[in-house]
Design a protein around this motif. Structure first.
Motif, PDB file in Angstrom:
ATOM      1  N   ALA A 110      36.532  24.750  -8.437  1.00 32.20           N
ATOM      2  CA  ALA A 110      36.546  25.664  -9.585  1.00 32.20           C
ATOM      3  C   ALA A 110      37.130  27.021  -9.206  1.00 32.20           C
ATOM      4  N   MET A 111      36.810  27.510  -8.008  1.00 36.83           N
ATOM      5  CA  MET A 111      37.354  28.785  -7.559  1.00 36.83           C
ATOM      6  C   MET A 111      38.884  28.756  -7.511  1.00 36.83           C
ATOM      7  N   ARG A 112      39.447  27.656  -7.019  1.00 41.07           N
ATOM      8  CA  ARG A 112      40.900  27.569  -6.889  1.00 41.07           C
ATOM      9  C   ARG A 112      41.602  27.634  -8.235  1.00 41.07           C
ATOM     10  N   ALA A 113      40.898  27.264  -9.289  1.00 39.41           N
ATOM     11  CA  ALA A 113      41.504  27.297 -10.620  1.00 39.41           C
ATOM     12  C   ALA A 113      41.560  28.702 -11.201  1.00 39.41           C
ATOM     13  N   THR A 132      41.755  23.926   4.804  1.00 34.62           N
ATOM     14  CA  THR A 132      42.890  23.894   3.877  1.00 34.62           C
ATOM     15  C   THR A 132      42.523  23.263   2.548  1.00 34.62           C
ATOM     16  N   GLN A 133      41.770  22.175   2.582  1.00 34.57           N
ATOM     17  CA  GLN A 133      41.444  21.468   1.351  1.00 34.57           C
ATOM     18  C   GLN A 133      40.533  22.285   0.446  1.00 34.57           C
ATOM     19  N   TYR A 134      39.832  23.249   0.991  1.00 33.24           N
ATOM     20  CA  TYR A 134      38.955  24.093   0.178  1.00 33.24           C
ATOM     21  C   TYR A 134      39.674  25.342  -0.335  1.00 33.24           C
ATOM     22  N   VAL A 135      40.496  25.945   0.509  1.00 32.63           N
ATOM     23  CA  VAL A 135      41.159  27.200   0.152  1.00 32.63           C
ATOM     24  C   VAL A 135      42.404  26.957  -0.685  1.00 32.63           C
ATOM     25  N   GLY A 136      43.191  25.939  -0.315  1.00 32.96           N
ATOM     26  CA  GLY A 136      44.415  25.653  -1.052  1.00 32.96           C
ATOM     27  C   GLY A 136      45.386  26.806  -0.976  1.00 32.96           C
ATOM     28  N   ALA A 137      45.975  27.143  -2.114  1.00 36.51           N
ATOM     29  CA  ALA A 137      47.007  28.180  -2.163  1.00 36.51           C
ATOM     30  C   ALA A 137      46.494  29.474  -2.787  1.00 36.51           C
ATOM     31  N   THR A 138      45.181  29.675  -2.757  1.00 38.47           N
ATOM     32  CA  THR A 138      44.632  30.838  -3.439  1.00 38.47           C
ATOM     33  C   THR A 138      43.923  31.775  -2.469  1.00 38.47           C
ATOM     34  N   ASP A 139      43.458  32.904  -2.971  1.00 36.96           N
ATOM     35  CA  ASP A 139      42.837  33.956  -2.148  1.00 36.96           C
ATOM     36  C   ASP A 139      41.325  33.758  -2.080  1.00 36.96           C
ATOM     37  N   LEU A 140      40.925  32.662  -1.506  1.00 41.40           N
ATOM     38  CA  LEU A 140      39.516  32.285  -1.423  1.00 41.40           C
ATOM     39  C   LEU A 140      39.022  32.565  -0.010  1.00 41.40           C
ATOM     40  N   GLY A 141      37.979  33.369   0.096  1.00 46.99           N
ATOM     41  CA  GLY A 141      37.421  33.688   1.396  1.00 46.99           C
ATOM     42  C   GLY A 141      36.262  32.771   1.732  1.00 46.99           C
ATOM     43  N   MET A 142      36.223  32.286   2.985  1.00 50.13           N
ATOM     44  CA  MET A 142      35.126  31.427   3.413  1.00 50.13           C
ATOM     45  C   MET A 142      34.360  32.097   4.541  1.00 50.13           C
ATOM     46  N   VAL A 143      33.041  32.059   4.445  1.00 50.74           N
ATOM     47  CA  VAL A 143      32.153  32.657   5.429  1.00 50.74           C
ATOM     48  C   VAL A 143      31.342  31.539   6.076  1.00 50.74           C
ATOM     49  N   TYR A 144      31.445  31.425   7.376  1.00 54.23           N
ATOM     50  CA  TYR A 144      30.680  30.394   8.083  1.00 54.23           C
ATOM     51  C   TYR A 144      29.194  30.755   8.052  1.00 54.23           C
ATOM     52  N   SER A 145      28.362  29.809   7.649  1.00 55.52           N
ATOM     53  CA  SER A 145      26.937  30.087   7.486  1.00 55.52           C
ATOM     54  C   SER A 145      26.186  30.198   8.819  1.00 55.52           C
TER      55      SER A 145
END
Length: 400
Positions: A110-113, A132-145
């Motif tokens: 949903a975020m990528r949309a 890559t499969q989570y971020v795709g081509a967008t500006d999505l930041g991931m934080v390791y838990s």
């Protein structure tokens, strides 16, 4: 604009305490949290937006999600429902997701949309690996838990709290528009089309602001994501090598939706067939055995190029024209009859007039000209300055 809220999204059947804590920290940082439940099981605490409201947004109705007996299928359909629901919000200041691999896949879809520029943070157990499969081509930041998202402790409170504060800060502080910004233009480039793009940048200096994207699959997707988000005025799509990788099996493929944004948005598009003379692989040892008799060029220890054949070039041509023929906006495709890349010229390793002729002939046969759709052939190499000048002039003519 009204209040920009932080949407905190997760599964209240397994992550209720962590989600509540994230909402508390968002609120303490001065922003307005909205807890969204995407559980496919029974929630252990109520949310601001219940899972039933999300499932109702699925195109096939709530039963399409809740009626599935397979958990994996239910999660997939919940992701579709969340995508539709989230994209309909008009008050998003930031989106914050929490979870393991399943919820990461669900929420990030949903975020990528969402448009580029909308803050998106995902606290995830899988953020330290291949994302890559989570971020795709967008500006999505991931934080390791660090620790699993499975209960609150001294570590998880710090990590989740930091992410919540970051999301609140992004929601409260918008980026001001710069008064002197020129119209942004997306340009695709590869090493073998760099000369063309450098000439284009000189021609366009002071008129538009070029955003150059390396045509590596992700690069083309990132450019088109900006176009879908309304953040570029038009596209100078010089390089099409991603099509070759998509059709033949290289490591830098586009998706089947490449060029779809041009039809969706009707923004000005001027493009060419740069670098379709090659399929890209990693090191020489990674080239599949079925291509062992093909013409290969070791670009460097990490990249090996394979010359495309006449039949492959005909496929590439049809892929391109099929998509451009759907476009109602201004579209002009340039053909460089003197060669499509730096290594496709007389005396260079990929010079193959028969393969190029298959490309150009198929484009001529399948491209459908129209009042706003044009095909221009020039007896020039793609890296000739005059070719770039012609593309630049045509693009500037199209701009409002």
């Amino acid at each position: 604009m009204g209040t920009r809220r932080v949407y905190v999204i997760g599964t209240c059947d397994t992550k209720a305490a962590e989600l509540a804590y994230a909402c508390d920290r968002v609120r303490a940082a001065g922003a307005d949290p909205v807890l969204v439940d995407v559980s496919t099981g029974d929630a252990s605490q109520p949310a601001d937006v219940a899972a039933a409201e999300i499932t109702a947004s699925h195109p096939d109705g709530a039963d399409a999600v809740l009626g599935s007996k397979d958990r994996g299928e239910a999660v997939t359909r919940m992701a579709e429902a969340l995508t539709h629901w989230l994209c309909a919000r008009v008050d998003i200041g930031a989106v914050l997701g929490l979870g393991g691999s399943g919820n990461t896949a669900l929420v990030t879809q949903a975020m990528r949309a969402l448009p580029v520029g909308v803050p998106k943070l995902m606290v995830s157990t899988v953020a330290s690996g291949q994302v890559t499969q989570y971020v795709g081509a967008t500006d999505l930041g991931m934080v390791y838990s660090v620790t699993d998202v499975a209960g609150l402790n001294a570590i998880s409170r710090r990590v989740i709290g930091n992410a919540a504060h970051a999301a609140a800060g992004m929601a409260k502080n918008t980026i001001p528009e710069a008064s002197g910004d020129l119209p942004g233009v997306g340009i695709t480039m590869f090493g073998v089309t760099t000369t063309c793009v450098e000439h284009l940048r000189k021609e366009l200096a002071g008129k538009v602001e070029p955003y150059v994207f390396h045509a590596t699959g992700t690069g083309g997707a990132s450019m088109e994501k900006l176009a879908d988000s309304g953040l570029v005025t038009g596209l100078l799509d010089v390089t099409a090598t991603e099509i070759a990788d998509h059709l033949v099996g290289g490591v830098m493929p586009c998706s089947a939706d490449r060029y779809g944004v041009v039809a969706r948005t009707c923004i000005p598009w001027v493009g060419s067939v740069g670098a379709v003379d090659m399929v890209n692989f990693a090191g020489r040892e990674t080239v599949p055995d079925k291509f062992s008799d093909r013409q290969l060029l070791v670009h460097n220890p990490q990249i090996t190029l394979m010359r495309t054949t006449p039949s492959e070039n005909a496929q590439i041509a049809r892929f391109l024209t099929e998509r451009l023929n759907r476009c109602d906006g201004p579209v002009t495709l340039f053909l460089p009859l003197g060669g499509v890349s730096a290594v496709d010229a007389p005396g260079m390793p990929f010079h193959d007039p028969e393969a190029d002729d298959a490309l150009f002939t198929t484009i001529r046969d399948t491209f459908k000209p129209g009042p706003r759709r044009h095909l221009i052939e020039l007896p020039l190499h793609i890296n000739d300055p005059a070719f770039a000048s012609a593309m630049a002039d045509e693009f500037l003519r199209m701009l409002p």
